[in-house]
Design a protein around this motif. Structure first.
Motif, PDB file in Angstrom:
ATOM      1  N   UNK A   1      26.845  44.160  30.519  1.00 11.24           N
ATOM      2  CA  UNK A   1      26.744  43.527  29.206  1.00 11.24           C
ATOM      3  C   UNK A   1      28.008  42.708  28.952  1.00 11.24           C
ATOM      4  N   UNK A   2      29.154  43.368  28.966  1.00 13.34           N
ATOM      5  CA  UNK A   2      30.415  42.648  28.850  1.00 13.34           C
ATOM      6  C   UNK A   2      31.500  43.445  29.554  1.00 13.34           C
ATOM      7  N   UNK A   3      32.621  42.796  29.826  1.00 12.91           N
ATOM      8  CA  UNK A   3      33.757  43.463  30.469  1.00 12.91           C
ATOM      9  C   UNK A   3      35.032  42.726  30.087  1.00 12.91           C
ATOM     10  N   UNK A   4      36.094  43.476  29.832  1.00  9.12           N
ATOM     11  CA  UNK A   4      37.390  42.880  29.538  1.00  9.12           C
ATOM     12  C   UNK A   4      38.073  42.491  30.850  1.00  9.12           C
ATOM     13  N   UNK A   5      38.695  41.332  30.880  1.00  6.94           N
ATOM     14  CA  UNK A   5      39.372  40.872  32.101  1.00  6.94           C
ATOM     15  C   UNK A   5      40.829  41.321  32.150  1.00  6.94           C
ATOM     16  N   UNK A   6      41.322  41.905  31.063  1.00  8.86           N
ATOM     17  CA  UNK A   6      42.721  42.320  31.022  1.00  8.86           C
ATOM     18  C   UNK A   6      42.877  43.733  31.551  1.00  8.86           C
TER      19      UNK A   6
ATOM     20  N   UNK B   1      38.933  46.606  39.644  1.00  8.35           N
ATOM     21  CA  UNK B   1      39.827  45.502  40.010  1.00  8.35           C
ATOM     22  C   UNK B   1      41.267  45.909  39.727  1.00  8.35           C
ATOM     23  N   UNK B   2      42.157  45.554  40.642  1.00  6.14           N
ATOM     24  CA  UNK B   2      43.568  45.901  40.508  1.00  6.14           C
ATOM     25  C   UNK B   2      44.402  44.901  41.304  1.00  6.14           C
ATOM     26  N   UNK B   3      45.711  45.098  41.296  1.00 11.20           N
ATOM     27  CA  UNK B   3      46.618  44.163  41.952  1.00 11.20           C
ATOM     28  C   UNK B   3      47.385  44.848  43.077  1.00 11.20           C
ATOM     29  N   UNK B   4      47.385  44.224  44.233  1.00 10.94           N
ATOM     30  CA  UNK B   4      48.263  44.629  45.333  1.00 10.94           C
ATOM     31  C   UNK B   4      49.453  43.675  45.319  1.00 10.94           C
ATOM     32  N   UNK B   5      50.675  44.213  45.148  1.00 12.75           N
ATOM     33  CA  UNK B   5      51.847  43.333  45.082  1.00 12.75           C
ATOM     34  C   UNK B   5      51.981  42.462  46.337  1.00 12.75           C
ATOM     35  N   UNK B   6      52.362  41.236  46.119  1.00 17.28           N
ATOM     36  CA  UNK B   6      52.593  40.294  47.215  1.00 17.28           C
ATOM     37  C   UNK B   6      54.091  39.993  47.265  1.00 17.28           C
ATOM     38  N   UNK B   7      54.671  40.254  48.410  1.00 14.87           N
ATOM     39  CA  UNK B   7      56.113  40.060  48.560  1.00 14.87           C
ATOM     40  C   UNK B   7      56.501  38.610  48.293  1.00 14.87           C
ATOM     41  N   UNK B   8      57.523  38.455  47.458  1.00 21.04           N
ATOM     42  CA  UNK B   8      58.015  37.121  47.140  1.00 21.04           C
ATOM     43  C   UNK B   8      57.342  36.492  45.946  1.00 21.04           C
TER      44      UNK B   8
ATOM     45  N   UNK C   1      55.844  36.913  41.808  1.00 21.44           N
ATOM     46  CA  UNK C   1      56.093  37.716  40.608  1.00 21.44           C
ATOM     47  C   UNK C   1      54.975  38.740  40.380  1.00 21.44           C
ATOM     48  N   UNK C   2      55.305  39.846  39.713  1.00 17.18           N
ATOM     49  CA  UNK C   2      54.336  40.895  39.410  1.00 17.18           C
ATOM     50  C   UNK C   2      53.568  40.533  38.140  1.00 17.18           C
ATOM     51  N   UNK C   3      52.307  40.120  38.321  1.00 27.14           N
ATOM     52  CA  UNK C   3      51.452  39.755  37.185  1.00 27.14           C
ATOM     53  C   UNK C   3      50.341  40.785  36.965  1.00 27.14           C
ATOM     54  N   UNK C   4      50.567  42.026  37.460  1.00 29.26           N
ATOM     55  CA  UNK C   4      49.521  43.046  37.387  1.00 29.26           C
ATOM     56  C   UNK C   4      49.154  43.450  35.971  1.00 29.26           C
ATOM     57  N   UNK C   5      49.999  43.148  34.994  1.00 29.11           N
ATOM     58  CA  UNK C   5      49.684  43.470  33.593  1.00 29.11           C
ATOM     59  C   UNK C   5      48.730  42.452  32.982  1.00 29.11           C
ATOM     60  N   UNK C   6      48.525  41.329  33.672  1.00 28.91           N
ATOM     61  CA  UNK C   6      47.721  40.248  33.101  1.00 28.91           C
ATOM     62  C   UNK C   6      46.514  39.861  33.949  1.00 28.91           C
ATOM     63  N   UNK C   7      46.577  40.105  35.253  1.00 33.11           N
ATOM     64  CA  UNK C   7      45.491  39.674  36.141  1.00 33.11           C
ATOM     65  C   UNK C   7      45.386  40.616  37.333  1.00 33.11           C
ATOM     66  N   UNK C   8      44.364  40.420  38.156  1.00 31.12           N
ATOM     67  CA  UNK C   8      44.147  41.253  39.348  1.00 31.12           C
ATOM     68  C   UNK C   8      43.894  40.352  40.549  1.00 31.12           C
ATOM     69  N   UNK C   9      44.093  40.917  41.733  1.00 28.54           N
ATOM     70  CA  UNK C   9      43.841  40.128  42.952  1.00 28.54           C
ATOM     71  C   UNK C   9      43.029  40.890  43.997  1.00 28.54           C
ATOM     72  N   UNK C  10      42.567  42.114  43.661  1.00 27.73           N
ATOM     73  CA  UNK C  10      41.849  42.937  44.629  1.00 27.73           C
ATOM     74  C   UNK C  10      40.691  43.645  43.927  1.00 27.73           C
ATOM     75  N   UNK C  11      39.608  43.863  44.660  1.00 27.31           N
ATOM     76  CA  UNK C  11      38.445  44.565  44.114  1.00 27.31           C
ATOM     77  C   UNK C  11      37.995  45.629  45.104  1.00 27.31           C
ATOM     78  N   UNK C  12      37.505  46.766  44.577  1.00 21.11           N
ATOM     79  CA  UNK C  12      37.028  47.858  45.421  1.00 21.11           C
ATOM     80  C   UNK C  12      35.809  48.506  44.790  1.00 21.11           C
ATOM     81  N   UNK C  13      34.831  48.870  45.611  1.00 24.59           N
ATOM     82  CA  UNK C  13      33.656  49.588  45.130  1.00 24.59           C
ATOM     83  C   UNK C  13      34.013  51.051  44.860  1.00 24.59           C
ATOM     84  N   UNK C  14      33.551  51.576  43.716  1.00 23.93           N
ATOM     85  CA  UNK C  14      33.894  52.938  43.305  1.00 23.93           C
ATOM     86  C   UNK C  14      32.661  53.614  42.717  1.00 23.93           C
TER      87      UNK C  14
END
Length: 207
Positions: free
Chosen positions: A120-125, A172-179, A181-194
């Motif tokens: 129906x809906x989902x928050x992206x934050x 959805x979550x964030x895996x840190x990328x070396x070099x 900035x850490x934007x894990x509080x605002x966006x994600x870069x990884x998805x996993x089935x759960x």
């Protein structure tokens, strides 16, 4: 939750042992309807790389059932409604199988539902603490319950059941990328089935 389940099971066993209750022998066939509300809390750990998060979601559900009762013991049909989590919601549509174990006024029951939960809906934050986004896609869902039925009138019953439910969705979550900035509080870069797990209680009125 264990106390709720144990209490309901005790009621079922006591009900089965009561010989003084008068049985309801009139065979009932035809279309039946039921409206239900439920509350369940998530449990279990979700293993992500490089962290582990707890399933702290809650699920508030409102469902409507339409089906056919074949006799006093068995009826089946379709159930549809809404499942509300903290920051997302689903529209589950399921096949529902229901069993009345006895014909007495107060009797044990069980049910099982299986189907698909549309988004129906989902928050992206991401969540503030865990920095993940739960339940981001549609997926298969199921629910099972065990409880008691109380016949109020010939064609009206109230049902209370302890239930387990699950849904297969994305996190959805964030895996840190070396070099970078850490934007894990605002966006994600990884998805996993759960497979999300919940346990709770459902109250229904069948008519």
């Amino acid at each position: 939750m264990k106390r709720v389940l144990i209490s309901i099971l005790c009621i079922c066993f006591v009900t089965a042992s009561l010989q003084a209750q008068s049985a309801y022998h009139k065979q009932t066939r035809g279309f039946v309807y039921a409206t239900s509300v439920g509350y369940a809390t998530g449990f279990g750990k979700i293993e992500l790389e490089p962290k582990t998060v707890q399933n702290k979601n809650f699920d508030i559900s409102v469902n409507q059932f339409l089906g056919y009762q074949f006799n006093n013991y068995f009826y089946m049909g379709l159930t549809a409604g809404f499942d509300f989590w903290r920051h997302t919601a689903f529209i589950p549509i399921c096949l529902s199988l229901n069993v009345n174990m006895m014909e007495t006024k107060i009797a044990p029951i069980m049910y099982i539902n299986g189907g698909y939960a549309f988004k129906w809906y989902v928050s992206s934050k991401p969540e503030v603490m865990d920095r993940v986004v739960h339940g981001t896609c549609a997926g298969p869902t199921g629910e099972g319950g065990l409880g008691v039925r109380i016949r109020i009138r010939d064609h009206v019953t109230m049902q209370v059941a302890a239930c387990y439910k699950n849904i297969y969705s994305d996190i959805r979550y964030t895996i840190p990328v070396e070099g970078e900035p850490d934007n894990s509080a605002y966006t994600t870069n990884t998805v996993k089935k759960v497979l999300y797990h919940f346990a709770g209680v459902r109250l229904s009125i069948k008519y």
